[in-house]
Design a protein around this motif. Structure first.
Motif, mmCIF file in Angstrom:
data_model
loop_
_atom_site.group_PDB
_atom_site.id
_atom_site.type_symbol
_atom_site.label_atom_id
_atom_site.label_comp_id
_atom_site.label_asym_id
_atom_site.label_seq_id
_atom_site.Cartn_x
_atom_site.Cartn_y
_atom_site.Cartn_z
ATOM 1 N N GLN A 107 0.817 -1.212 0.000
ATOM 2 C CA GLN A 107 0.000 0.000 0.000
ATOM 3 C C GLN A 107 0.853 1.265 0.000
ATOM 4 O OE1 GLN A 107 -3.428 0.046 -0.364
ATOM 5 N NE2 GLN A 107 -3.075 2.213 -0.712
ATOM 6 N N ALA A 108 2.003 1.222 0.635
ATOM 7 C CA ALA A 108 2.896 2.392 0.647
ATOM 8 C C ALA A 108 3.374 2.713 -0.765
ATOM 9 C CB ALA A 108 4.073 2.138 1.572
ATOM 10 N N VAL A 109 3.633 1.690 -1.563
ATOM 11 C CA VAL A 109 4.050 1.897 -2.954
ATOM 12 C C VAL A 109 2.909 2.536 -3.741
ATOM 13 C CG1 VAL A 109 4.686 0.723 -5.111
ATOM 14 C CG2 VAL A 109 5.757 0.046 -2.950
ATOM 15 N N ILE A 110 1.715 2.004 -3.573
ATOM 16 C CA ILE A 110 0.548 2.543 -4.280
ATOM 17 C C ILE A 110 0.333 4.003 -3.889
ATOM 18 C CG2 ILE A 110 -1.965 2.362 -4.517
ATOM 19 C CD1 ILE A 110 -1.563 -0.708 -4.196
ATOM 20 N N ASP A 111 0.440 4.292 -2.603
ATOM 21 C CA ASP A 111 0.274 5.671 -2.138
ATOM 22 C C ASP A 111 1.353 6.579 -2.713
ATOM 23 O OD1 ASP A 111 -1.901 4.785 -0.662
ATOM 24 O OD2 ASP A 111 -0.800 4.730 1.241
ATOM 25 N N ALA A 112 2.582 6.088 -2.777
ATOM 26 C CA ALA A 112 3.698 6.891 -3.296
ATOM 27 C C ALA A 112 3.524 7.221 -4.777
ATOM 28 C CB ALA A 112 5.012 6.165 -3.067
ATOM 29 N N LEU A 113 2.866 6.342 -5.513
ATOM 30 C CA LEU A 113 2.658 6.591 -6.938
ATOM 31 C C LEU A 113 1.689 7.744 -7.171
ATOM 32 C CD1 LEU A 113 2.396 2.930 -8.255
ATOM 33 C CD2 LEU A 113 4.302 4.521 -8.557
ATOM 34 N N GLY A 114 0.797 7.972 -6.231
ATOM 35 C CA GLY A 114 -0.145 9.081 -6.356
ATOM 36 C C GLY A 114 -1.163 8.900 -7.465
ATOM 37 N N LEU A 115 -1.480 7.654 -7.803
ATOM 38 C CA LEU A 115 -2.432 7.399 -8.878
ATOM 39 C C LEU A 115 -3.858 7.435 -8.357
ATOM 40 C CD1 LEU A 115 -0.580 4.399 -10.546
ATOM 41 C CD2 LEU A 115 -0.531 6.797 -11.253
ATOM 42 N N ALA A 123 -0.547 12.406 -15.810
ATOM 43 C CA ALA A 123 0.781 12.969 -15.603
ATOM 44 C C ALA A 123 1.610 12.095 -14.681
ATOM 45 C CB ALA A 123 0.680 14.389 -15.047
ATOM 46 N N SER A 124 1.010 11.585 -13.613
ATOM 47 C CA SER A 124 1.726 10.717 -12.683
ATOM 48 C C SER A 124 2.201 9.447 -13.371
ATOM 49 C CB SER A 124 0.839 10.337 -11.503
ATOM 50 O OG SER A 124 0.477 11.454 -10.771
ATOM 51 N N SER A 125 1.329 8.839 -14.169
ATOM 52 C CA SER A 125 1.694 7.586 -14.820
ATOM 53 C C SER A 125 2.728 7.805 -15.908
ATOM 54 C CB SER A 125 0.460 6.864 -15.360
ATOM 55 O OG SER A 125 -0.232 7.682 -16.263
ATOM 56 N N ALA A 126 2.730 8.982 -16.554
ATOM 57 C CA ALA A 126 3.756 9.274 -17.541
ATOM 58 C C ALA A 126 5.124 9.344 -16.863
ATOM 59 C CB ALA A 126 3.442 10.580 -18.268
ATOM 60 N N VAL A 127 5.174 9.959 -15.703
ATOM 61 C CA VAL A 127 6.423 10.024 -14.951
ATOM 62 C C VAL A 127 6.879 8.623 -14.544
ATOM 63 C CG1 VAL A 127 7.490 10.834 -12.815
ATOM 64 C CG2 VAL A 127 6.066 12.366 -14.157
ATOM 65 N N VAL A 128 5.943 7.809 -14.068
ATOM 66 C CA VAL A 128 6.260 6.432 -13.699
ATOM 67 C C VAL A 128 6.811 5.678 -14.898
ATOM 68 C CG1 VAL A 128 5.246 4.223 -13.001
ATOM 69 C CG2 VAL A 128 4.635 6.299 -11.785
ATOM 70 N N THR A 129 6.179 5.838 -16.055
ATOM 71 C CA THR A 129 6.613 5.143 -17.260
ATOM 72 C C THR A 129 8.013 5.577 -17.670
ATOM 73 O OG1 THR A 129 4.319 4.992 -17.990
ATOM 74 C CG2 THR A 129 6.012 4.682 -19.665
ATOM 75 N N ILE A 130 8.299 6.843 -17.597
ATOM 76 C CA ILE A 130 9.636 7.330 -17.977
ATOM 77 C C ILE A 130 10.692 6.810 -17.017
ATOM 78 C CG2 ILE A 130 11.055 9.405 -18.123
ATOM 79 C CD1 ILE A 130 8.475 10.823 -19.197
ATOM 80 N N ILE A 131 10.387 6.784 -15.740
ATOM 81 C CA ILE A 131 11.360 6.316 -14.764
ATOM 82 C C ILE A 131 11.654 4.842 -14.943
ATOM 83 C CG2 ILE A 131 11.682 5.861 -12.283
ATOM 84 C CD1 ILE A 131 10.224 8.504 -11.772
ATOM 85 N N HIS A 132 10.635 4.042 -15.258
ATOM 86 C CA HIS A 132 10.829 2.623 -15.392
ATOM 87 C C HIS A 132 10.920 2.227 -16.840
ATOM 88 C CE1 HIS A 132 9.708 2.786 -11.201
ATOM 89 N NE2 HIS A 132 10.290 1.640 -11.082
#
Length: 73
Positions: A40-48, A64-73
């Motif tokens: 749950q901490a990971v999910i919360d940190a993603l801010g989705l 916007a949050s998921s685009a950042v996640v995608t670029i990082i990974h």
């Protein structure tokens, strides 16, 4: 490319199924990269925004949050 992103945005706003597939793919990509998506901490940190009912609100808060996640990974 801008047209592709606008088409994606419009599709995500219009379709709850598309929103569900998109978020599932984000979690799948993260899990394959070794991220514990059950934590749950990971999910919360993603801010989705995981409430898929309102397409416009979901896109505004999540894309916007998921685009950042995608670029990082």
């Amino acid at each position: 490319m801008a047209n592709d992103l606008e088409a994606l945005r419009a599709n995500l706003i219009a379709s709850p199924v598309s929103r569900a597939k998109f978020i599932a793919n984000v979690f799948d990509m993260l899990e394959k990269s070794g991220v514990d998506v059950q934590d749950q901490a990971v999910i919360d940190a993603l801010g989705l925004n995981l409430d898929l009912r309102d397409g416009q609100a979901w896109v505004d808060e999540t894309l916007a949050s998921s685009a950042v996640v995608t670029i990082i990974h």
